[in-house]
Design a protein around this motif. Sequence first.
Motif, PDB file in Angstrom:
ATOM      1  N   SER A  20       0.843  -1.194   0.000  1.00 16.05           N
ATOM      2  CA  SER A  20       0.000   0.000   0.000  1.00 16.05           C
ATOM      3  C   SER A  20       0.877   1.241   0.000  1.00 16.05           C
ATOM      4  O   SER A  20       1.995   1.221   0.528  1.00 16.05           O
ATOM      5  N   TRP A  52      -3.739   8.619 -11.837  1.00 12.77           N
ATOM      6  CA  TRP A  52      -4.449   8.870 -10.591  1.00 12.77           C
ATOM      7  C   TRP A  52      -5.928   9.157 -10.828  1.00 12.77           C
ATOM      8  O   TRP A  52      -6.772   8.767 -10.034  1.00 12.77           O
ATOM      9  N   SER A  70      -3.713  -0.840  -8.329  1.00  9.58           N
ATOM     10  CA  SER A  70      -5.052  -0.272  -8.220  1.00  9.58           C
ATOM     11  C   SER A  70      -4.986   0.921  -7.269  1.00  9.58           C
ATOM     12  O   SER A  70      -3.960   1.168  -6.647  1.00  9.58           O
ATOM     13  N   ARG A  71      -6.110   1.650  -7.199  1.00  8.17           N
ATOM     14  CA  ARG A  71      -6.104   2.779  -6.276  1.00  8.17           C
ATOM     15  C   ARG A  71      -7.468   2.959  -5.654  1.00  8.17           C
ATOM     16  O   ARG A  71      -8.491   2.633  -6.244  1.00  8.17           O
ATOM     17  N   TYR A  73      -9.270   6.006  -4.809  1.00 10.10           N
ATOM     18  CA  TYR A  73      -9.154   7.436  -5.098  1.00 10.10           C
ATOM     19  C   TYR A  73      -9.597   8.275  -3.903  1.00 10.10           C
ATOM     20  O   TYR A  73      -8.925   9.231  -3.522  1.00 10.10           O
ATOM     21  N   ASN A  76      -7.061   8.081  -1.108  1.00  7.73           N
ATOM     22  CA  ASN A  76      -5.699   8.514  -1.438  1.00  7.73           C
ATOM     23  C   ASN A  76      -4.666   7.408  -1.223  1.00  7.73           C
ATOM     24  O   ASN A  76      -3.594   7.655  -0.666  1.00  7.73           O
ATOM     25  N   THR A  77      -5.009   6.210  -1.657  1.00 12.04           N
ATOM     26  CA  THR A  77      -4.108   5.083  -1.475  1.00 12.04           C
ATOM     27  C   THR A  77      -3.956   4.308  -2.784  1.00 12.04           C
ATOM     28  O   THR A  77      -4.940   4.104  -3.497  1.00 12.04           O
ATOM     29  N   VAL A  78      -2.749   3.906  -3.059  1.00 11.46           N
ATOM     30  CA  VAL A  78      -2.445   3.077  -4.222  1.00 11.46           C
ATOM     31  C   VAL A  78      -1.954   1.729  -3.721  1.00 11.46           C
ATOM     32  O   VAL A  78      -1.239   1.646  -2.715  1.00 11.46           O
ATOM     33  N   CYS A  95       7.067   3.807  -3.716  1.00  6.58           N
ATOM     34  CA  CYS A  95       6.026   4.458  -4.502  1.00  6.58           C
ATOM     35  C   CYS A  95       6.427   5.912  -4.735  1.00  6.58           C
ATOM     36  O   CYS A  95       7.191   6.498  -3.962  1.00  6.58           O
TER      37      CYS A  95
END
Length: 118
Positions: A20, A52, A70-71, A73, A76-78, A95
């Motif tokens: 993450s 994003w 994946s994210r 949105y 605010n996490t990828v 990241c």
Amino acid sequence: VQLQASGGGLVQVGGSLRLSCAASGRTSNTYLMGWFRQAPGKEREFVGSINWKTGSTSYSDHVKGRFTISRDYAGNTVFLQMNSLKPWDTAVYLCAAKRYFSADYASWGQGTQVTVSS
């Protein structure tokens, strides 16, 4: 934007891990979120990225078909889902964020260690 990566660890060959990357600060001008890795004695290499806003992804040939970005949105996490891990996937995973109209990734997280044992 500030980035914090987590989720690394020790896993056996063929196993899976999910990394993450939590972003804080101004994310509204973020164009791409990328994952990179650096193994001991080697240069940092691109793993993949995600747009994003749109969520479209791109991967290096080394991980295509095994890794998925994946994210979340709103959160605010990828994420970097890594499956079928191999010994050469062992590295520090980082990241990074690239802003619109910027040539380079300007913001970097601190990295998380992934070790794949055979």
